[in-house]
Write a protein that holds these residues in place. Structure first.
Motif, PDB file in Angstrom:
ATOM      1  N   THR A 172      -4.586   2.270  13.576  1.00 24.19           N
ATOM      2  CA  THR A 172      -3.595   3.221  13.059  1.00 24.19           C
ATOM      3  C   THR A 172      -4.202   4.041  11.920  1.00 24.19           C
ATOM      4  OG1 THR A 172      -2.775   1.691  11.385  1.00 24.19           O
ATOM      5  CG2 THR A 172      -1.745   1.573  13.560  1.00 24.19           C
ATOM      6  N   PHE A 173      -3.537   5.170  11.638  1.00 23.79           N
ATOM      7  CA  PHE A 173      -4.010   6.044  10.564  1.00 23.79           C
ATOM      8  C   PHE A 173      -3.987   5.312   9.220  1.00 23.79           C
ATOM      9  CE2 PHE A 173      -3.335  10.181   8.054  1.00 23.79           C
ATOM     10  CZ  PHE A 173      -4.690  10.419   7.987  1.00 23.79           C
ATOM     11  N   ALA A 174      -2.934   4.501   8.979  1.00 24.26           N
ATOM     12  CA  ALA A 174      -2.833   3.780   7.701  1.00 24.26           C
ATOM     13  C   ALA A 174      -3.979   2.787   7.527  1.00 24.26           C
ATOM     14  CB  ALA A 174      -1.493   3.050   7.604  1.00 24.26           C
ATOM     15  N   GLU A 175      -4.400   2.158   8.602  1.00 22.75           N
ATOM     16  CA  GLU A 175      -5.527   1.225   8.508  1.00 22.75           C
ATOM     17  C   GLU A 175      -6.810   1.969   8.167  1.00 22.75           C
ATOM     18  OE1 GLU A 175      -5.289  -2.338  11.563  1.00 22.75           O
ATOM     19  OE2 GLU A 175      -4.549  -0.498  12.490  1.00 22.75           O
ATOM     20  N   VAL A 176      -7.023   3.059   8.878  1.00 18.72           N
ATOM     21  CA  VAL A 176      -8.258   3.825   8.741  1.00 18.72           C
ATOM     22  C   VAL A 176      -8.383   4.470   7.352  1.00 18.72           C
ATOM     23  CG1 VAL A 176      -9.206   6.029   9.516  1.00 18.72           C
ATOM     24  CG2 VAL A 176      -8.671   4.253  11.183  1.00 18.72           C
ATOM     25  N   LEU A 177      -7.231   4.889   6.789  1.00 21.78           N
ATOM     26  CA  LEU A 177      -7.256   5.560   5.481  1.00 21.78           C
ATOM     27  C   LEU A 177      -7.867   4.693   4.389  1.00 21.78           C
ATOM     28  CD1 LEU A 177      -3.916   7.505   4.815  1.00 21.78           C
ATOM     29  CD2 LEU A 177      -6.247   8.399   4.833  1.00 21.78           C
ATOM     30  N   MET A 178      -7.693   3.359   4.531  1.00 25.85           N
ATOM     31  CA  MET A 178      -8.209   2.470   3.493  1.00 25.85           C
ATOM     32  C   MET A 178      -9.546   1.858   3.835  1.00 25.85           C
ATOM     33  SD  MET A 178      -5.329   0.372   1.441  1.00 25.85           S
ATOM     34  CE  MET A 178      -6.407  -1.007   1.448  1.00 25.85           C
ATOM     35  N   ASP A 179     -10.079   2.200   5.007  1.00 24.35           N
ATOM     36  CA  ASP A 179     -11.385   1.685   5.405  1.00 24.35           C
ATOM     37  C   ASP A 179     -12.467   2.488   4.698  1.00 24.35           C
ATOM     38  OD1 ASP A 179     -13.799   1.137   6.643  1.00 24.35           O
ATOM     39  OD2 ASP A 179     -12.897   0.854   8.619  1.00 24.35           O
ATOM     40  N   GLN A 180     -13.196   1.829   3.814  1.00 23.24           N
ATOM     41  CA  GLN A 180     -14.157   2.539   2.961  1.00 23.24           C
ATOM     42  C   GLN A 180     -15.322   3.141   3.743  1.00 23.24           C
ATOM     43  OE1 GLN A 180     -13.379   2.883  -0.582  1.00 23.24           O
ATOM     44  NE2 GLN A 180     -11.529   2.320   0.546  1.00 23.24           N
ATOM     45  N   SER A 181     -15.529   2.649   4.976  1.00 27.71           N
ATOM     46  CA  SER A 181     -16.595   3.241   5.783  1.00 27.71           C
ATOM     47  C   SER A 181     -16.100   4.518   6.475  1.00 27.71           C
ATOM     48  CB  SER A 181     -17.107   2.238   6.822  1.00 27.71           C
ATOM     49  OG  SER A 181     -16.124   2.011   7.813  1.00 27.71           O
ATOM     50  N   VAL A 182     -14.802   4.769   6.415  1.00 29.16           N
ATOM     51  CA  VAL A 182     -14.246   6.006   6.970  1.00 29.16           C
ATOM     52  C   VAL A 182     -14.006   7.017   5.855  1.00 29.16           C
ATOM     53  CG1 VAL A 182     -12.367   7.023   8.306  1.00 29.16           C
ATOM     54  CG2 VAL A 182     -13.163   4.721   8.842  1.00 29.16           C
ATOM     55  N   LEU A 183     -13.316   6.570   4.800  1.00 26.89           N
ATOM     56  CA  LEU A 183     -13.049   7.390   3.611  1.00 26.89           C
ATOM     57  C   LEU A 183     -13.351   6.531   2.391  1.00 26.89           C
ATOM     58  CD1 LEU A 183      -9.605   9.225   3.924  1.00 26.89           C
ATOM     59  CD2 LEU A 183     -11.888  10.229   3.898  1.00 26.89           C
ATOM     60  N   ALA A 184     -14.149   7.028   1.472  1.00 28.20           N
ATOM     61  CA  ALA A 184     -14.520   6.228   0.307  1.00 28.20           C
ATOM     62  C   ALA A 184     -13.673   6.599  -0.905  1.00 28.20           C
ATOM     63  CB  ALA A 184     -15.998   6.398  -0.009  1.00 28.20           C
ATOM     64  N   GLY A 185     -13.003   5.613  -1.456  1.00 26.06           N
ATOM     65  CA  GLY A 185     -12.279   5.842  -2.707  1.00 26.06           C
ATOM     66  C   GLY A 185     -10.772   5.726  -2.617  1.00 26.06           C
ATOM     67  N   VAL A 186     -10.228   5.850  -1.402  1.00 26.59           N
ATOM     68  CA  VAL A 186      -8.779   5.763  -1.247  1.00 26.59           C
ATOM     69  C   VAL A 186      -8.361   4.296  -1.184  1.00 26.59           C
ATOM     70  CG1 VAL A 186      -6.801   6.334   0.227  1.00 26.59           C
ATOM     71  CG2 VAL A 186      -8.702   7.951  -0.016  1.00 26.59           C
ATOM     72  N   GLY A 187      -7.373   3.921  -1.967  1.00 30.69           N
ATOM     73  CA  GLY A 187      -6.840   2.565  -1.952  1.00 30.69           C
ATOM     74  C   GLY A 187      -5.399   2.556  -1.474  1.00 30.69           C
ATOM     75  N   ASN A 188      -4.743   1.429  -1.661  1.00 31.57           N
ATOM     76  CA  ASN A 188      -3.411   1.232  -1.103  1.00 31.57           C
ATOM     77  C   ASN A 188      -2.366   2.193  -1.664  1.00 31.57           C
ATOM     78  OD1 ASN A 188      -1.581  -0.090   0.588  1.00 31.57           O
ATOM     79  ND2 ASN A 188      -0.942  -1.489  -1.042  1.00 31.57           N
ATOM     80  N   LEU A 189      -2.474   2.485  -2.957  1.00 36.49           N
ATOM     81  CA  LEU A 189      -1.445   3.323  -3.565  1.00 36.49           C
ATOM     82  C   LEU A 189      -1.579   4.779  -3.109  1.00 36.49           C
ATOM     83  CD1 LEU A 189      -0.296   2.828  -7.252  1.00 36.49           C
ATOM     84  CD2 LEU A 189       0.168   4.878  -5.909  1.00 36.49           C
ATOM     85  N   TYR A 190      -2.773   5.327  -3.187  1.00 41.87           N
ATOM     86  CA  TYR A 190      -2.979   6.696  -2.697  1.00 41.87           C
ATOM     87  C   TYR A 190      -2.663   6.788  -1.207  1.00 41.87           C
ATOM     88  CZ  TYR A 190      -5.093   8.814  -6.880  1.00 41.87           C
ATOM     89  OH  TYR A 190      -5.310   9.345  -8.119  1.00 41.87           O
ATOM     90  N   ARG A 191      -2.998   5.735  -0.483  1.00 46.75           N
ATOM     91  CA  ARG A 191      -2.713   5.730   0.951  1.00 46.75           C
ATOM     92  C   ARG A 191      -1.225   5.904   1.211  1.00 46.75           C
ATOM     93  NH1 ARG A 191      -3.132   0.445   4.885  1.00 46.75           N
ATOM     94  NH2 ARG A 191      -1.781  -0.473   3.322  1.00 46.75           N
ATOM     95  N   CYS A 192      -0.404   5.027   0.613  1.00 41.38           N
ATOM     96  CA  CYS A 192       1.043   5.099   0.828  1.00 41.38           C
ATOM     97  C   CYS A 192       1.586   6.461   0.439  1.00 41.38           C
ATOM     98  CB  CYS A 192       1.761   4.032  -0.008  1.00 41.38           C
ATOM     99  SG  CYS A 192       1.381   2.343   0.454  1.00 41.38           S
ATOM    100  N   GLU A 193       1.157   6.942  -0.703  1.00 36.58           N
ATOM    101  CA  GLU A 193       1.724   8.179  -1.237  1.00 36.58           C
ATOM    102  C   GLU A 193       1.282   9.407  -0.448  1.00 36.58           C
ATOM    103  OE1 GLU A 193       4.285   6.614  -3.303  1.00 36.58           O
ATOM    104  OE2 GLU A 193       3.945   8.534  -4.296  1.00 36.58           O
ATOM    105  N   VAL A 194       0.022   9.440  -0.035  1.00 37.49           N
ATOM    106  CA  VAL A 194      -0.437  10.639   0.678  1.00 37.49           C
ATOM    107  C   VAL A 194       0.195  10.688   2.072  1.00 37.49           C
ATOM    108  CG1 VAL A 194      -2.570   9.903   1.880  1.00 37.49           C
ATOM    109  CG2 VAL A 194      -2.458  12.162   0.807  1.00 37.49           C
ATOM    110  N   LEU A 195       0.430   9.530   2.671  1.00 35.91           N
ATOM    111  CA  LEU A 195       1.108   9.508   3.970  1.00 35.91           C
ATOM    112  C   LEU A 195       2.526  10.054   3.822  1.00 35.91           C
ATOM    113  CD1 LEU A 195      -0.099   6.055   5.359  1.00 35.91           C
ATOM    114  CD2 LEU A 195      -0.500   8.286   6.420  1.00 35.91           C
ATOM    115  N   PHE A 196       3.202   9.659   2.748  1.00 33.88           N
ATOM    116  CA  PHE A 196       4.558  10.189   2.553  1.00 33.88           C
ATOM    117  C   PHE A 196       4.521  11.683   2.252  1.00 33.88           C
ATOM    118  CE2 PHE A 196       8.083  11.663   0.033  1.00 33.88           C
ATOM    119  CZ  PHE A 196       9.161  11.245   0.790  1.00 33.88           C
ATOM    120  N   ARG A 197       3.584  12.097   1.398  1.00 27.33           N
ATOM    121  CA  ARG A 197       3.527  13.516   1.008  1.00 27.33           C
ATOM    122  C   ARG A 197       3.404  14.424   2.232  1.00 27.33           C
ATOM    123  NH1 ARG A 197       2.448  15.439  -3.854  1.00 27.33           N
ATOM    124  NH2 ARG A 197       0.883  16.919  -3.116  1.00 27.33           N
TER     125      ARG A 197
END
Length: 315
Positions: free
Chosen positions: A156-181
């Motif tokens: 899923t997109f939410a899983e991939v967003l926090m995978d550091q080998s896909v995107l470096a630097g995004v954690g759980n909080l930015y993930r939740c918020e950017v998905l909502f935004r």
DNA sequence: GTTTAATGGGTAT
DNA sequence: TACCCCTTAAACT
């Protein structure tokens, strides 16, 4: 406290505090005693952040690799000034590494990784990282790299967003918020995310993380972001240009005299904090600010995901 | 006084 | 999926 913005800000702060100096390095707690002895009194050439990894390069290619993990914290304080020397404050708690000069002290606690490594080992760490939004516009940090991975994963997109080998630097909080935004369903398969949608999310992350660096906190709500941008715009052209290019972190403050620093120093350093408030993060059971339905939560890959089931449906 | 949660992530099963 | 590491402070009993 640590997502990418924390680490990039730390690199900037450490460079300003210790770059070009020979700090005393110690391990009051004792668990990094050998490494500290090797680094003690060496010239600190630079401090750099890549995603959530921090590298302090000392002379002789001795690299201190730090990863804060979930609970690590690296406090940097100025305890004295050249004109008014003060005694070095004693370490409090489990300080694994301490850097100290006549004016500054930095205490590291709770880190997941504290290692002395070689440039080759550093390269090996970096090759495992996806593009870092805080390095957008530099080689290897193109969002297309992440899109290429997304196209061939079943996750899923939410899983991939926090995978550091896909995107470096995004954690759980930015993930939740950017998905909502962007009103994206966290459970939507990554390969179904339209490239245009992903580019919009990436651009937003560049903006959000840069503001996170500038203010030393995660800011994701539009009204607070507007205020933050206004403060940055008031800092003069240099800060503003750096912000627009998405690389506020990479402004080089070294060599600036005090008067210059006063002009270039962002307002956040005087301590303007925004109230800690988010669209969905840790708001489970509360009403969505947009549609009023209850914010939901579910553990996804070991982390608490928060989202609005109505606003973030099928996108 | 004890338990839990926290903006991470590696390794074993 | 489970368990492990790191540390602290707030929330429990």
């Amino acid at each position: 406290m640590p997502e990418g913005h924390t680490i990039h800000r730390l690199a900037l702060t450490l460079e300003r505090a210790f770059g070009g100096t020979r700090p005393e390095v110690s391990s009051p707690q004792g668990r990094f005693a050998d490494g500290a002895a090797l680094l003690d009194g060496r010239l600190l050439e630079r401090a750099e952040a890549w995603g959530k990894h921090l590298f302090l390069t000392f002379e002789g290619d001795r690299i201190l690799h730090i990863h804060l993990g979930l609970i690590g914290i690296f406090d940097v304080t100025q305890y004295a000034s050249p004109t008014s020397p003060q005694p070095l404050p004693p370490p409090v708690g489990a300080v694994r590494v301490r850097l100290a000069s006549a004016t500054h002290v930095a205490d590291l606690r709770g880190a997941m990784i504290v290692d002395l490594i070689t440039p080759e080992q550093q390269d090996a760490v970096l090759t495992r990282l996806g593009p870092d939004p805080l390095r957008a516009g530099t080689d290897g940090n193109e969002p297309e790299r992440a899109l290429a991975v997304m196209a061939r994963t079943g996750r899923t997109f939410a899983e991939v967003l926090m995978d550091q080998s896909v995107l470096a630097g995004v954690g759980n909080l930015y993930r939740c918020e950017v998905l909502f935004r962007h009103r994206v369903d966290p459970f939507r398969p990554a390969k179904q995310i339209r490239p245009q949608t992903f580019h919009t999310v990436w651009d937003d992350l560049v903006d959000l993380l840069s503001i996170g660096v500038a203010f030393g906190q995660i800011i994701t709500m539009d009204d607070q972001l507007d205020q933050a941008r206004e403060i940055i715009a008031g800092q003069g052209e240099q800060a503003s240009d750096a912000y627009r290019s998405g690389r506020l972190t990479l402004v080089d403050w070294r060599g600036a005299d005090e008067a210059e620093l006063g002009q270039r120093r962002p307002a956040y350093e005087e301590g303007s904090a925004f109230p800690r408030e988010f669209y969905v993060y840790q708001r489970d059971g509360q009403a969505c600010y947009t549609c009023g339905s209850r914010i939901r939560t579910q553990v996804l890959a070991g982390r608490n995901l928060f989202w609005c089931g109505r606003c973030q449906r099928r996108r």
